[in-house]
Design a protein around this motif. Structure first.
Motif, PDB file in Angstrom:
ATOM      1  N   LEU A 145      47.877  43.109  41.214  1.00 53.59           N
ATOM      2  CA  LEU A 145      48.621  41.953  40.709  1.00 53.59           C
ATOM      3  C   LEU A 145      47.664  40.916  40.125  1.00 53.59           C
ATOM      4  N   ASP A 146      48.045  40.380  38.970  1.00 48.78           N
ATOM      5  CA  ASP A 146      47.230  39.369  38.285  1.00 48.78           C
ATOM      6  C   ASP A 146      48.056  38.083  38.198  1.00 48.78           C
ATOM      7  N   PHE A 147      47.652  37.089  39.001  1.00 47.49           N
ATOM      8  CA  PHE A 147      48.375  35.811  39.043  1.00 47.49           C
ATOM      9  C   PHE A 147      47.720  34.769  38.141  1.00 47.49           C
ATOM     10  N   ALA A 184      43.361  47.034  52.392  1.00 50.15           N
ATOM     11  CA  ALA A 184      44.362  45.977  52.168  1.00 50.15           C
ATOM     12  C   ALA A 184      43.669  44.727  51.630  1.00 50.15           C
ATOM     13  N   THR A 185      42.929  44.893  50.530  1.00 53.45           N
ATOM     14  CA  THR A 185      42.336  43.698  49.917  1.00 53.45           C
ATOM     15  C   THR A 185      43.059  43.388  48.617  1.00 53.45           C
ATOM     16  N   ASN A 186      42.809  42.196  48.106  1.00 51.61           N
ATOM     17  CA  ASN A 186      43.422  41.738  46.865  1.00 51.61           C
ATOM     18  C   ASN A 186      43.063  42.684  45.720  1.00 51.61           C
ATOM     19  N   GLY A 187      44.045  43.001  44.873  1.00 51.72           N
ATOM     20  CA  GLY A 187      43.793  43.958  43.792  1.00 51.72           C
ATOM     21  C   GLY A 187      42.593  43.585  42.941  1.00 51.72           C
ATOM     22  N   ALA A 188      42.435  42.285  42.667  1.00 54.45           N
ATOM     23  CA  ALA A 188      41.342  41.839  41.797  1.00 54.45           C
ATOM     24  C   ALA A 188      39.977  42.049  42.452  1.00 54.45           C
ATOM     25  N   GLY A 189      39.944  42.085  43.789  1.00 52.10           N
ATOM     26  CA  GLY A 189      38.662  42.237  44.476  1.00 52.10           C
ATOM     27  C   GLY A 189      38.491  43.590  45.118  1.00 52.10           C
ATOM     28  N   ALA A 190      39.458  44.506  44.868  1.00 55.96           N
ATOM     29  CA  ALA A 190      39.491  45.763  45.616  1.00 55.96           C
ATOM     30  C   ALA A 190      38.215  46.597  45.445  1.00 55.96           C
TER      31      ALA A 190
END
Ligand SMILES: NC(=O)c1ccc[n+]([C@@H]2O[C@H](COP(=O)([O-])OP(=O)(O)OC[C@H]3O[C@@H](n4cnc5c(N)ncnc54)[C@H](OP(=O)(O)O)[C@@H]3O)[C@@H](O)[C@H]2O)c1
Length: 226
Positions: free
Chosen positions: A107-109, A77-83
């Protein structure tokens, strides 16, 4: 059961807290234990990490590698960008042959709201994780609902709605469907097929964020009517 949860955001904390409340031994992984435990409440966190931990004291907080090595089953359950970076820190050896329950979204914010997808159409984050960790049994699931709904589907329409599993290993998917029912009460789990079916559930997110804005709540889900 020993469970590792990689991620200190709202999803990691919600899943870790719920699973620990069921008397499983849970270790929550993060990059820097001190920084995380000192994290104040913020725009995405209603409470400080310390306040959450105070209410969920059975959860041990540790570096990613320790959480991964502890878990017989590991939740990602980590951020997609840091997965991929987070999973590299967790360590291939600590994930070998284990079920990795992947709830992440790419997700890219970077251009603000609404987010775009960092990967889509012909690939997905679920597939990238499975390719990077070929000896791990990746099961994508729960990424289509908000954290609170993940662990309490009955809070939406009494639980009469659907969640999906995607993955290459049938035994792993069956086990995860069992755990979704036993831990959280999910009654309707649809097996979409192999890990390439992660594309569809990840590409649902652009609709999910628009529905959330339109109905002004993240507490909803989709029901498949036949
Ligand atoms: N929020 C929801 O309701 C929801 C619903 C469905 C799916 N998801 C998905 O679930 C995942 C977690 O979401 P979230 O809202 O709980 O939190 P988040 O803010 O998306 O992610 C927080 C976690 O990501 C880690 N992280 C961020 N960048 C990293 C990097 N470069 N290297 C290693 N780790 C990194 C953080 O590490 P530290 O612990 O070290 O800070 C933290 O553990 C996301 O992929 C999200 O898209 C969220």
């Amino acid at each position: 059961m020993r469970v590792g949860v990689l991620g200190s955001g709202i999803v990691g904390r919600t899943i870790a807290g719920k699973v620990a409340s069921l008397d499983h031994e849970v270790v929550l992984g993060t990059r820097d234990v001190r920084l995380t435990t000192e994290r104040p409440a913020g725009p995405n966190d209603a409470e400080s990490f310390a306040d959450w931990h105070g209410a969920n004291a059975a959860v041990i907080v540790a570096p990613y590698a320790e959480a991964a090595s502890h878990g017989e089953i590991v939740v990602h359950a980590t951020n997609g960008a840091g997965a991929l970076e987070a999973l590299a820190r967790a360590g291939q050896d600590n994930l070998d042959d284990k079920i990795l329950v992947d709830v992440s979204n790419p997700l890219d914010f970077s251009a603000g709201f609404p987010p775009t997808l960092a990967v889509s159409n012909t690939d997905s984050l679920g597939e990238q994780i499975q390719r990077t960790f070929p000896r791990t049994r990746v099961v994508k699931t729960l990424n289509t609902v908000q954290a609170a709904v993940m662990v309490d589907p009955a809070s939406v329409g009494g639980g009469d709605h659907h969640v999906f599993v995607s993955g290459d290993d049938q035994g792993a998917k069956d086990r995860v469907a069992e755990l979704l029912r036993d831990w959280f009460g999910w009654r309707n789990v649809i097996d979409l097929g192999d890990i390439t079916t992660s594309r569809g559930v990840e590409m649902y997110l652009p609709l999910w964020v628009r529905v959330m804005s339109a109905i002004n709540t993240p507490v909803f889900n989709i029901k498949i009517a036949r």
